[in-house]
Design an enzyme around this catalytic site. Structure first.
Site, PDB file in Angstrom:
ATOM      1  N   TYR A  16       0.851  -1.374   0.015  1.00  0.00           N
ATOM      2  CA  TYR A  16      -0.159   0.124  -0.038  1.00  0.00           C
ATOM      3  C   TYR A  16       0.680   1.228  -0.048  1.00  0.00           C
ATOM      4  O   TYR A  16       0.153   2.381  -0.074  1.00  0.00           O
ATOM      5  CB  TYR A  16      -0.993   0.042   1.171  1.00  0.00           C
ATOM      6  CG  TYR A  16      -1.918  -1.123   1.345  1.00  0.00           C
ATOM      7  CD1 TYR A  16      -2.989  -1.090   0.553  1.00  0.00           C
ATOM      8  CD2 TYR A  16      -1.562  -2.323   2.134  1.00  0.00           C
ATOM      9  CE1 TYR A  16      -3.973  -2.418   0.725  1.00  0.00           C
ATOM     10  CE2 TYR A  16      -2.483  -3.517   2.076  1.00  0.00           C
ATOM     11  CZ  TYR A  16      -3.477  -3.393   1.547  1.00  0.00           C
ATOM     12  OH  TYR A  16      -4.644  -4.369   1.394  1.00  0.00           O
ATOM     13  N   HIS A  21      -4.219   6.616  -1.079  1.00  0.00           N
ATOM     14  CA  HIS A  21      -4.787   6.466   0.349  1.00  0.00           C
ATOM     15  C   HIS A  21      -3.693   6.686   1.491  1.00  0.00           C
ATOM     16  O   HIS A  21      -3.993   6.804   2.778  1.00  0.00           O
ATOM     17  CB  HIS A  21      -5.301   5.288   0.496  1.00  0.00           C
ATOM     18  CG  HIS A  21      -6.942   5.440   1.420  1.00  0.00           C
ATOM     19  ND1 HIS A  21      -7.512   6.340   1.288  1.00  0.00           N
ATOM     20  CD2 HIS A  21      -7.496   4.355   1.676  1.00  0.00           C
ATOM     21  CE1 HIS A  21      -8.659   6.167   2.044  1.00  0.00           C
ATOM     22  NE2 HIS A  21      -8.714   4.577   2.460  1.00  0.00           N
ATOM     23  N   TYR A  76      -5.631  -1.586   9.651  1.00  0.00           N
ATOM     24  CA  TYR A  76      -5.803  -1.116   8.371  1.00  0.00           C
ATOM     25  C   TYR A  76      -6.760   0.211   8.584  1.00  0.00           C
ATOM     26  O   TYR A  76      -7.235   0.451   9.825  1.00  0.00           O
ATOM     27  CB  TYR A  76      -6.758  -2.201   7.495  1.00  0.00           C
ATOM     28  CG  TYR A  76      -5.696  -3.190   6.908  1.00  0.00           C
ATOM     29  CD1 TYR A  76      -4.985  -2.925   5.781  1.00  0.00           C
ATOM     30  CD2 TYR A  76      -5.476  -4.361   7.681  1.00  0.00           C
ATOM     31  CE1 TYR A  76      -4.116  -3.852   5.380  1.00  0.00           C
ATOM     32  CE2 TYR A  76      -4.619  -5.111   7.137  1.00  0.00           C
ATOM     33  CZ  TYR A  76      -4.035  -5.023   6.207  1.00  0.00           C
ATOM     34  OH  TYR A  76      -3.102  -6.059   5.425  1.00  0.00           O
ATOM     35  N   ASN A  78      -9.577   1.327   7.927  1.00  0.00           N
ATOM     36  CA  ASN A  78     -10.790   1.471   8.512  1.00  0.00           C
ATOM     37  C   ASN A  78     -10.822   1.247  10.088  1.00  0.00           C
ATOM     38  O   ASN A  78     -11.908   1.362  11.028  1.00  0.00           O
ATOM     39  CB  ASN A  78     -11.923  -0.017   8.187  1.00  0.00           C
ATOM     40  CG  ASN A  78     -12.271   0.615   6.700  1.00  0.00           C
ATOM     41  OD1 ASN A  78     -11.495   1.389   6.030  1.00  0.00           O
ATOM     42  ND2 ASN A  78     -12.819  -0.755   5.971  1.00  0.00           N
ATOM     43  N   ASN A 124     -12.994   6.617   5.756  1.00  0.00           N
ATOM     44  CA  ASN A 124     -13.091   5.428   6.962  1.00  0.00           C
ATOM     45  C   ASN A 124     -12.338   5.510   8.164  1.00  0.00           C
ATOM     46  O   ASN A 124     -12.600   5.285   9.203  1.00  0.00           O
ATOM     47  CB  ASN A 124     -13.129   3.999   6.458  1.00  0.00           C
ATOM     48  CG  ASN A 124     -14.381   3.623   5.475  1.00  0.00           C
ATOM     49  OD1 ASN A 124     -15.412   4.212   5.600  1.00  0.00           O
ATOM     50  ND2 ASN A 124     -14.178   2.835   4.440  1.00  0.00           N
TER      51      ASN A 124
END
Length: 198
Positions: A16, A21, A76, A78, A124
């Site tokens: 990631y 993000h 993560y 969220n 989120n």
């Protein structure tokens, strides 16, 4: 002495790292680099944390007394609030001294906005912070990433890398966002808004 939590929002792991993000993580890394601070993983906190001192000239400033904890949650996106809630409780940090750095779809790449409070606008990570801090009244440094092109799904867009042509702009914006965080901590929200809100 005041303790600040500066939270870069993102997803952990190399898969990631370059995603849109994860700009929050990149800003946290830049702030740690400036302060010559190293990330460690405090037991039970579910986050990588680097500790710096805040002087009048910013992080790592001579004679600084306020403590700044740079945070990259290991959950993560969220569940980012789990780590932030634990750290805030352990270090007795009021939500007024929490700064979240996050990607923002409603701003074009090259634009920053700073504010305190507000909703999560479908983000989120912010939703999780609000849930675990029991308030939305923390500072946000909103890093513009723009909207997905054509019919591309938002989820796919935020979990994709910046294009080759965007990468130079991203590096510049990471540096500007780090400047904005430092000004917010040293001179307050209004000064930082006046200089960086675009």
């Amino acid at each position: 002495m005041t303790t600040w939590l500066v939270v870069g929002l993102g997803n952990p792991g190399p898969t990631y790292a370059a995603h849109r993000h994860n700009v929050g993580f990149r800003v946290a890394d830049e702030l740690a680099r400036r302060a010559d601070a190293r990330f460690g993983a405090p037991r039970g906190m579910r986050a990588e944390v680097a500790e710096a001192r805040l002087g009048t000239s910013g992080l790592g400033g001579f004679g600084g007394t306020d403590k700044v904890l740079l945070v990259k949650p290991r959950t993560y996106m969220n569940d980012s609030g789990i780590a932030v809630g634990k750290l805030a409780a352990f270090h007795k940090v009021d939500p007024a001294h929490v700064v979240a750095v996050h990607d923002e779809l409603d701003l074009d790449l090259g634009r920053l906005r700073l504010k305190v409070g507000g909703g999560d606008n479908g983000h989120n990570g912010l939703r999780s912070l609000r849930a675990h801090l029991h308030t939305g009244d923390f500072a946000r440094v909103r890093f513009g990433i723009g909207r997905p092109p054509g019919r591309m799904e938002v989820h796919a867009f935020v979990l994709s890398d910046f294009s080759a042509t965007e990468r130079t702009d991203v590096e510049l914006e990471v540096s500007r966002a780090a400047d904005a965080v430092e000004l917010l901590l040293t001179e307050g929200l209004v000064a930082a808004q006046n200089r960086f809100n675009s």
